[in-house]
Motif scaffolding. Structure first.
Motif, PDB file in Angstrom:
ATOM      1  N   ARG A  33      46.052  35.737  39.772  1.00  0.00           N
ATOM      2  CA  ARG A  33      45.007  35.853  40.188  1.00  0.00           C
ATOM      3  C   ARG A  33      44.859  37.157  40.955  1.00  0.00           C
ATOM      4  O   ARG A  33      45.626  37.791  41.542  1.00  0.00           O
ATOM      5  CB  ARG A  33      43.939  34.731  41.131  1.00  0.00           C
ATOM      6  CG  ARG A  33      45.354  34.709  42.245  1.00  0.00           C
ATOM      7  CD  ARG A  33      44.860  33.186  43.324  1.00  0.00           C
ATOM      8  NE  ARG A  33      44.783  32.259  42.383  1.00  0.00           N
ATOM      9  CZ  ARG A  33      45.654  31.332  42.346  1.00  0.00           C
ATOM     10  NH1 ARG A  33      46.779  32.114  42.727  1.00  0.00           N
ATOM     11  NH2 ARG A  33      46.211  30.079  41.368  1.00  0.00           N
ATOM     12  N   ALA A  34      43.525  37.503  41.578  1.00  0.00           N
ATOM     13  CA  ALA A  34      43.880  38.950  41.677  1.00  0.00           C
ATOM     14  C   ALA A  34      43.430  39.350  43.265  1.00  0.00           C
ATOM     15  O   ALA A  34      42.940  37.703  44.178  1.00  0.00           O
ATOM     16  CB  ALA A  34      42.020  39.685  41.360  1.00  0.00           C
ATOM     17  N   THR A  35      44.629  39.871  43.755  1.00  0.00           N
ATOM     18  CA  THR A  35      44.648  40.217  44.725  1.00  0.00           C
ATOM     19  C   THR A  35      44.883  41.414  45.784  1.00  0.00           C
ATOM     20  O   THR A  35      45.245  42.345  44.885  1.00  0.00           O
ATOM     21  CB  THR A  35      45.871  38.658  45.902  1.00  0.00           C
ATOM     22  OG1 THR A  35      46.449  39.585  46.799  1.00  0.00           O
ATOM     23  CG2 THR A  35      47.360  39.657  44.143  1.00  0.00           C
ATOM     24  N   PRO A  36      44.304  42.186  47.298  1.00  0.00           N
ATOM     25  CA  PRO A  36      44.111  43.137  47.513  1.00  0.00           C
ATOM     26  C   PRO A  36      45.742  43.207  47.942  1.00  0.00           C
ATOM     27  O   PRO A  36      46.466  44.799  47.460  1.00  0.00           O
ATOM     28  CB  PRO A  36      43.906  42.841  48.545  1.00  0.00           C
ATOM     29  CG  PRO A  36      42.764  41.792  48.805  1.00  0.00           C
ATOM     30  CD  PRO A  36      43.402  40.777  47.359  1.00  0.00           C
ATOM     31  N   THR A  60      38.253  44.867  48.032  1.00  0.00           N
ATOM     32  CA  THR A  60      37.816  43.449  47.460  1.00  0.00           C
ATOM     33  C   THR A  60      38.239  42.831  46.586  1.00  0.00           C
ATOM     34  O   THR A  60      38.284  43.359  45.593  1.00  0.00           O
ATOM     35  CB  THR A  60      36.620  43.754  48.221  1.00  0.00           C
ATOM     36  OG1 THR A  60      36.060  44.191  46.722  1.00  0.00           O
ATOM     37  CG2 THR A  60      36.521  44.163  49.852  1.00  0.00           C
ATOM     38  N   VAL A  61      37.799  41.542  46.616  1.00  0.00           N
ATOM     39  CA  VAL A  61      37.865  40.987  45.414  1.00  0.00           C
ATOM     40  C   VAL A  61      36.819  39.659  45.501  1.00  0.00           C
ATOM     41  O   VAL A  61      36.802  38.718  45.711  1.00  0.00           O
ATOM     42  CB  VAL A  61      39.767  39.900  45.616  1.00  0.00           C
ATOM     43  CG1 VAL A  61      39.891  38.848  43.809  1.00  0.00           C
ATOM     44  CG2 VAL A  61      40.974  41.262  45.879  1.00  0.00           C
ATOM     45  N   PRO A  62      35.882  40.361  44.810  1.00  0.00           N
ATOM     46  CA  PRO A  62      34.948  39.782  44.407  1.00  0.00           C
ATOM     47  C   PRO A  62      34.923  38.121  43.726  1.00  0.00           C
ATOM     48  O   PRO A  62      33.996  36.861  43.722  1.00  0.00           O
ATOM     49  CB  PRO A  62      33.873  40.029  43.616  1.00  0.00           C
ATOM     50  CG  PRO A  62      34.269  41.392  42.865  1.00  0.00           C
ATOM     51  CD  PRO A  62      35.814  41.690  43.372  1.00  0.00           C
ATOM     52  N   MET A  66      38.295  40.144  39.342  1.00  0.00           N
ATOM     53  CA  MET A  66      38.551  41.459  39.690  1.00  0.00           C
ATOM     54  C   MET A  66      39.011  41.894  40.908  1.00  0.00           C
ATOM     55  O   MET A  66      38.727  40.910  41.460  1.00  0.00           O
ATOM     56  CB  MET A  66      36.964  41.180  38.965  1.00  0.00           C
ATOM     57  CG  MET A  66      36.365  43.116  39.573  1.00  0.00           C
ATOM     58  SD  MET A  66      34.397  43.119  39.521  1.00  0.00           S
ATOM     59  CE  MET A  66      34.312  42.865  37.805  1.00  0.00           C
ATOM     60  N   ILE A  67      38.880  43.275  41.208  1.00  0.00           N
ATOM     61  CA  ILE A  67      39.156  43.894  42.383  1.00  0.00           C
ATOM     62  C   ILE A  67      37.946  45.356  42.162  1.00  0.00           C
ATOM     63  O   ILE A  67      38.481  45.760  41.503  1.00  0.00           O
ATOM     64  CB  ILE A  67      40.831  44.485  42.619  1.00  0.00           C
ATOM     65  CG1 ILE A  67      41.660  43.223  42.333  1.00  0.00           C
ATOM     66  CG2 ILE A  67      40.836  45.384  43.765  1.00  0.00           C
ATOM     67  CD1 ILE A  67      43.506  43.595  42.588  1.00  0.00           C
ATOM     68  N   ILE A  68      37.711  44.928  43.299  1.00  0.00           N
ATOM     69  CA  ILE A  68      36.890  46.148  43.695  1.00  0.00           C
ATOM     70  C   ILE A  68      37.276  47.615  44.538  1.00  0.00           C
ATOM     71  O   ILE A  68      38.174  46.564  46.097  1.00  0.00           O
ATOM     72  CB  ILE A  68      35.365  46.379  44.192  1.00  0.00           C
ATOM     73  CG1 ILE A  68      34.810  44.792  42.691  1.00  0.00           C
ATOM     74  CG2 ILE A  68      34.433  47.049  44.571  1.00  0.00           C
ATOM     75  CD1 ILE A  68      33.523  44.528  42.843  1.00  0.00           C
ATOM     76  N   ASP A  96      32.067  54.172  38.420  1.00  0.00           N
ATOM     77  CA  ASP A  96      31.072  54.497  38.621  1.00  0.00           C
ATOM     78  C   ASP A  96      30.727  55.538  38.721  1.00  0.00           C
ATOM     79  O   ASP A  96      29.060  55.628  39.536  1.00  0.00           O
ATOM     80  CB  ASP A  96      30.243  53.049  38.979  1.00  0.00           C
ATOM     81  CG  ASP A  96      30.049  52.479  39.803  1.00  0.00           C
ATOM     82  OD1 ASP A  96      30.394  52.746  40.543  1.00  0.00           O
ATOM     83  OD2 ASP A  96      29.768  51.937  40.373  1.00  0.00           O
ATOM     84  N   GLY A  97      31.781  56.581  40.031  1.00  0.00           N
ATOM     85  CA  GLY A  97      30.987  56.988  40.556  1.00  0.00           C
ATOM     86  C   GLY A  97      31.098  56.414  41.801  1.00  0.00           C
ATOM     87  O   GLY A  97      31.209  57.708  42.662  1.00  0.00           O
ATOM     88  N   ALA A  98      30.829  55.570  42.246  1.00  0.00           N
ATOM     89  CA  ALA A  98      31.293  55.212  43.601  1.00  0.00           C
ATOM     90  C   ALA A  98      32.554  54.319  44.004  1.00  0.00           C
ATOM     91  O   ALA A  98      32.694  54.391  44.909  1.00  0.00           O
ATOM     92  CB  ALA A  98      29.748  54.740  44.586  1.00  0.00           C
ATOM     93  N   VAL A  99      32.421  53.399  43.279  1.00  0.00           N
ATOM     94  CA  VAL A  99      33.738  52.242  43.458  1.00  0.00           C
ATOM     95  C   VAL A  99      33.896  52.322  42.173  1.00  0.00           C
ATOM     96  O   VAL A  99      33.874  52.334  40.740  1.00  0.00           O
ATOM     97  CB  VAL A  99      33.106  50.427  43.359  1.00  0.00           C
ATOM     98  CG1 VAL A  99      32.158  50.527  44.785  1.00  0.00           C
ATOM     99  CG2 VAL A  99      32.632  50.429  42.498  1.00  0.00           C
ATOM    100  N   ILE A 100      35.787  51.540  42.417  1.00  0.00           N
ATOM    101  CA  ILE A 100      36.756  51.412  41.220  1.00  0.00           C
ATOM    102  C   ILE A 100      36.484  49.637  41.447  1.00  0.00           C
ATOM    103  O   ILE A 100      36.864  49.262  41.230  1.00  0.00           O
ATOM    104  CB  ILE A 100      37.805  52.369  41.150  1.00  0.00           C
ATOM    105  CG1 ILE A 100      37.948  53.609  41.912  1.00  0.00           C
ATOM    106  CG2 ILE A 100      38.839  51.380  40.483  1.00  0.00           C
ATOM    107  CD1 ILE A 100      38.957  54.264  41.992  1.00  0.00           C
ATOM    108  N   ARG A 101      36.585  49.370  39.447  1.00  0.00           N
ATOM    109  CA  ARG A 101      36.460  48.359  39.247  1.00  0.00           C
ATOM    110  C   ARG A 101      37.995  47.956  38.337  1.00  0.00           C
ATOM    111  O   ARG A 101      38.583  48.126  37.304  1.00  0.00           O
ATOM    112  CB  ARG A 101      35.373  47.320  38.321  1.00  0.00           C
ATOM    113  CG  ARG A 101      34.342  47.250  39.042  1.00  0.00           C
ATOM    114  CD  ARG A 101      32.874  46.438  38.603  1.00  0.00           C
ATOM    115  NE  ARG A 101      32.030  46.266  39.299  1.00  0.00           N
ATOM    116  CZ  ARG A 101      30.619  47.593  39.949  1.00  0.00           C
ATOM    117  NH1 ARG A 101      31.100  49.198  39.484  1.00  0.00           N
ATOM    118  NH2 ARG A 101      29.980  47.289  40.642  1.00  0.00           N
ATOM    119  N   LEU A 102      38.824  46.804  38.827  1.00  0.00           N
ATOM    120  CA  LEU A 102      39.870  46.708  37.895  1.00  0.00           C
ATOM    121  C   LEU A 102      39.989  44.736  37.373  1.00  0.00           C
ATOM    122  O   LEU A 102      39.703  44.444  38.269  1.00  0.00           O
ATOM    123  CB  LEU A 102      41.058  46.681  39.257  1.00  0.00           C
ATOM    124  CG  LEU A 102      41.225  48.279  39.774  1.00  0.00           C
ATOM    125  CD1 LEU A 102      42.710  47.560  40.641  1.00  0.00           C
ATOM    126  CD2 LEU A 102      41.661  49.310  38.477  1.00  0.00           C
TER     127      LEU A 102
END
Length: 187
Positions: A33-36, A60-62, A66-68, A96-102
């Motif tokens: 799972r995703a974690t910061p 953050t992990v929404p 996924m990590i944002i 997307d120019g504002a945030v990075i999604r992993l």
């Protein structure tokens, strides 16, 4: 010179630091799972200084996979992407120019086994450090006994106490390893 109690306290302090370092080290090992904590070792060039991602952006992990990452300064977006690509995480950042999604893909069974091997190696390294600390503490007790600063009985009790403490810390390391292994192998 130091008393037996001081020798033991110093060794115990160093052994606990070893377990703390192991915990931090294993937190950055990717599980299912995703974690910061995955990004703690990813360094970004921030005005000429290598800086952890979590100090230049909010992480953050929404969702579980996924990590944002939202940089506090827009001009850091490309640098953060580059740092993630260079890291050994094996993740592709989407911007997307504002945030990075992993997006974290599902781990294969083979990859999980490789991760478990890494966890075992890091745990064994911690055990070796603890054993070396035990040896150093025992040497200090023997040296104090040889210099007639403590009695033979105090030395014997000291080495017994050091061994009990070492066994306790090794057991703690084994528990940390088992928990991380369980976390990695869960689907």
């Amino acid at each position: 010179m130091a008393t037996v109690k001081e020798i033991i306290e110093l060794a115990e302090s160093k052994m606990h630091k070893t377990t703390d370092v192991l915990r931090v080290d294993l937190a950055s090992v990717r599980a299912g799972r995703a974690t910061p904590a995955l990004l703690e070792k990813v360094m970004v060039d921030y005005y000429g200084t290598p800086t952890p991602v979590n100090q230049v952006a909010s992480v953050t992990v929404p969702e579980p996979r996924m990590i944002i990452i939202q940089p506090w300064e827009k001009n850091l977006l490309k640098d953060i992407e580059r740092a993630i690509m260079k890291s050994d995480l094996g993740l592709n950042p989407n911007s997307d120019g504002a945030v990075i999604r992993l997006n974290l893909p599902q781990l294969t069974e083979e990859r999980r086994k490789e991760i478990v091997k890494t966890v075992h190696k890091k745990s064994e390294d911690a055990r070796v450090i603890v054993r070396n600390l035990r040896r150093d503490a025992n040497d200090a007790v023997k040296k104090a006994e040889k210099a007639k600063e403590i009695t033979e009985d105090e030395a014997k009790k000291g080495t017994d106490d050091i061994q009990k403490m070492t066994d306790k810390i090794i057991k703690e390391i084994d528990n940390i390893m088992a928990n991380k292994e369980k976390e990695v192998m869960e689907i």
